[in-house]
Enzyme design. Structure first.
Site, PDB file in Angstrom:
ATOM      1  N   ASP A   3       0.813  -1.204   0.000  1.00  0.00           N
ATOM      2  CA  ASP A   3       0.000   0.000   0.000  1.00  0.00           C
ATOM      3  C   ASP A   3       0.854   1.265   0.000  1.00  0.00           C
ATOM      4  O   ASP A   3       1.903   1.326   0.646  1.00  0.00           O
ATOM      5  CB  ASP A   3      -0.888  -0.025   1.248  1.00  0.00           C
ATOM      6  CG  ASP A   3      -1.729   1.217   1.410  1.00  0.00           C
ATOM      7  OD1 ASP A   3      -2.622   1.427   0.576  1.00  0.00           O
ATOM      8  OD2 ASP A   3      -1.482   1.980   2.361  1.00  0.00           O
ATOM      9  N   GLU A  22       1.398  -0.603  -5.146  1.00  0.00           N
ATOM     10  CA  GLU A  22       0.416   0.432  -5.449  1.00  0.00           C
ATOM     11  C   GLU A  22       1.113   1.772  -5.625  1.00  0.00           C
ATOM     12  O   GLU A  22       1.653   2.328  -4.674  1.00  0.00           O
ATOM     13  CB  GLU A  22      -0.618   0.561  -4.327  1.00  0.00           C
ATOM     14  CG  GLU A  22      -1.711   1.570  -4.654  1.00  0.00           C
ATOM     15  CD  GLU A  22      -2.374   2.189  -3.440  1.00  0.00           C
ATOM     16  OE1 GLU A  22      -3.535   2.607  -3.566  1.00  0.00           O
ATOM     17  OE2 GLU A  22      -1.729   2.287  -2.375  1.00  0.00           O
TER      18      GLU A  22
END
Length: 597
Positions: free
Chosen positions: A227, A300
């Site tokens: 993330d 990401e």
């Protein structure tokens, strides 16, 4: 054509029992599925999805012919940002289940040929994490685990509370610096105030997070979706211990808006690339020591293309196998032209590292932070988009619900729970809210779409669940879900040649062509043809390829199509209605086979 129909039936029947052997590169052409656990399936009636609920639906995922799924965070958390504020990396959030439930999920998923990937949240923890509490109390072992600063003073004699160290703005609005009344210093939080940023310039932090990765790989996970990669590092303080202000963007006059600044000191630092390479070394080392499948990293990042491509690694150092390609999200919309699609596809392919043979493209159509495909492109484009996604070479990533065409759900400010939207206030929340794409999965037409037996769900269920749900689509003669399954089946059936993609456009029509092996044909052309326009289109494929066969056959058809599967079609005259999409398979010429072999 009857022999193809029989073959197709055999393949579809056999697919659910296929369990591939562990091998390196198993992910190269995989279909991955993102599960938002809170909204997938509730097993205990509390209105919140959980691990046991996911276990109940594993056969649905297997029938979709996906290879693995990644779970949005399931770790222990006070839920200030629904799991992205982690208070214990080694425990499961109680409302999702237990470690035993997680182990059962991995075991049952693997038995069905499904790999489990976890969401790794390394940029920050919760302010309720033990590490932060110790750092705030200046425990010598944890004092520098986070980014702390005493703040700015107007003069040496100034006795008032210091000002924030810089003008940096949080993604959740307002200053990225928060004053601690315990430590009497500011801490950095690029997201929620309850999500303090870890200090990756501290080797102890780096090792602690690597140990988290090792722990879960030992429990059977096949890799990580990482993330918020671009925010891992911020610029180092200068010789006086000060941080520079970021320049104004000129895009808004709201100083609390994250778009107010150009984030040149808080994102995409060179050190971040090295950190990703280090994490890849951890996963590779684990595979070498323990065997089994290659563990993968999905990164990401919405960074500029030249930075994203560096996450793949270089000739001497491997990086993330899958640095997410979000250009279908950021660059395309319902008004995009066929040429826009072609340019978006080629933009990624043309920028991929040419000196690294191991890299493969990936394609992401949606996720838990973005409006749903049906809402961005229109409900008449659901099949078109899924067919394009699953026709492209490399890795395909689907967000749960896109396979049945779920749409955004309007949610009032009173029902809004997304912290970014709550912080924006009732007049602005709809511009930042992520709740509409996070609503419960629509399984059937029973109460609350079969998601929960409770009296209340954590987010409202879509009012259209009685007509848009998985059970209804499985029983219909044709549906978005059946189209999706036909596409994933086809992706497994045909062995595509590397780098064989060609993209053509004719008016409003997109033509994707790959070359592969199918059934008894040593080589064939596989065309995905999509009419995104509002008028009838006529296509002559012989303008693009030397086709020996005068006919092909339809392997997949969109819901709107009036054609029949396996129906012969002349390749020099293909008619497509508006928003119709088809997959056509044609035998390649002997001359082409000789050249290629």
């Amino acid at each position: 054509m009857l022999r193809f129909l029989a073959l197709w039936t055999i393949w579809i029947t056999a697919l659910p029992s296929i369990v591939a052997e562990p091998s390196k590169g198993w992910w190269n052409s995989a279909v991955f599925y993102q599960i938002y656990p809170r909204s997938f399936m509730d097993s205990n009636g509390d209105g919140i999805g959980d691990l046991r609920g996911i276990i109940q639906r594993l056969e649905f995922l297997q029938a979709n012919a996906i290879d693995g799924f990644w779970l949005s965070p399931i770790f222990q958390s006070p839920m200030a940002d629904f799991g992205y504020d982690i208070s214990n990396y080694y425990a499961i959030q109680p409302e999702y289940g237990t470690l035993e439930d997680f182990d059962a999920l991995v075991k049952e998923a693997n038995a069905l040929g499904l790999q489990v990937i976890l969401d790794f949240v390394p940029n920050h923890t919760s302010d309720e994490h033990e590490w932060f509490k110790k750092s705030e109390a200046r425990d010598p072992s944890f004092e520098d685990f986070y980014v702390w600063h005493p703040g700015r003073k107007s003069s040496a004699n100034d006795t008032s509370m210091p000002l924030p160290p810089s003008n940096w703005v949080s993604f959740f609005r307002g200053s990225a610096w928060q004053w601690s009344t315990v430590r009497k210093e500011y801490y950095l939080h690029q997201f929620s105030v309850k999500q303090p940023d870890l200090n990756y310039r501290n080797p102890a932090v780096v090792e602690a997070m690597k140990n988290v990765m090792r722990f879960w790989m030992a429990r059977g996970v096949a890799g990580y979706r990482i993330d918020a990669v671009p925010t891992l590092f911020e610029v180092a303080p200068d010789a006086d211990g000060q941080y520079p202000d970021e320049p104004l963007s000129g895009n808004t006059d709201d100083p609390a808006d994250p778009g107010y600044l150009l984030h040149i000191y808080t994102q995409d630092r060179n050190e971040t690339l090295d950190m990703v390479y280090q994490w890849r070394a951890v996963t590779d080392e684990f595979q070498q020591q323990n065997g089994g499948r290659e563990r993968i990293i999905m990164a990401e990042t919405y960074s500029p293309i030249e930075i994203v491509m560096k996450y793949y690694g270089n000739e001497s150092t491997p990086g993330a196998q899958i640095p997410f390609n979000f250009h279908f999200i950021t660059d395309l919309h319902g008004g995009s032209s066929a040429d826009d699609f072609k340019n978006t596809i080629n933009y990624w392919l043309d920028n991929m590292p040419s000196t690294m043979d191991s890299v493969v493209p990936n394609w992401v159509m949606g996720n838990h932070d973005q409006h749903r495909v049906a809402s961005r492109f229109g409900s008449d484009m659901i099949d078109c988009m899924n067919m394009v996604l699953l026709s492209l070479p490399g890795v395909s990533v689907t967000y749960n619900g896109e396979e049945i065409g779920m749409e955004d759900v309007w949610i009032s400010y009173n029902d809004t729970v997304d912290p970014a939207a709550c912080n924006a206030g009732p007049d602005r929340y709809q511009y930042t809210t992520r709740d509409p794409e996070r609503t419960p999965f629509q399984w059937d037409n029973s109460k609350d779409a079969g998601f929960s037996t409770g009296n209340h769900t954590w987010l409202p269920v879509s009012p259209n669940y009685t007509v848009v749900n998985a059970m209804q689509q499985l029983s219909a003669p044709t549906s978005h879900l059946l189209v999706y399954r036909n596409m994933t089946t086809l992706k497994r059936m045909i062995q595509y040649q590397p780098h064989s993609l060609a993209t053509f456009t004719e008016g409003d029509v997109i033509i994707l062509r790959q070359i592969g092996t199918f059934a008894t044909w040593k080589l064939c052309y596989v065309y995905t043809i999509v009419n995104i326009g509002n008028s009838l289109a006529l296509i002559d494929l012989t303008k693009h390829d030397p086709l020996e066969a005068a006919e092909g056959f339809y392997a997949v058809l969109s819901v709107s199509s009036k054609k029949r599967l396996f129906e012969p079609v002349p390749v020099n005259r293909i008619e497509l209605d508006p928003k119709e999409s088809v997959v056509l398979i044609v035998k390649a010429s002997p001359l082409y086979q000789v050249i290629q072999i």
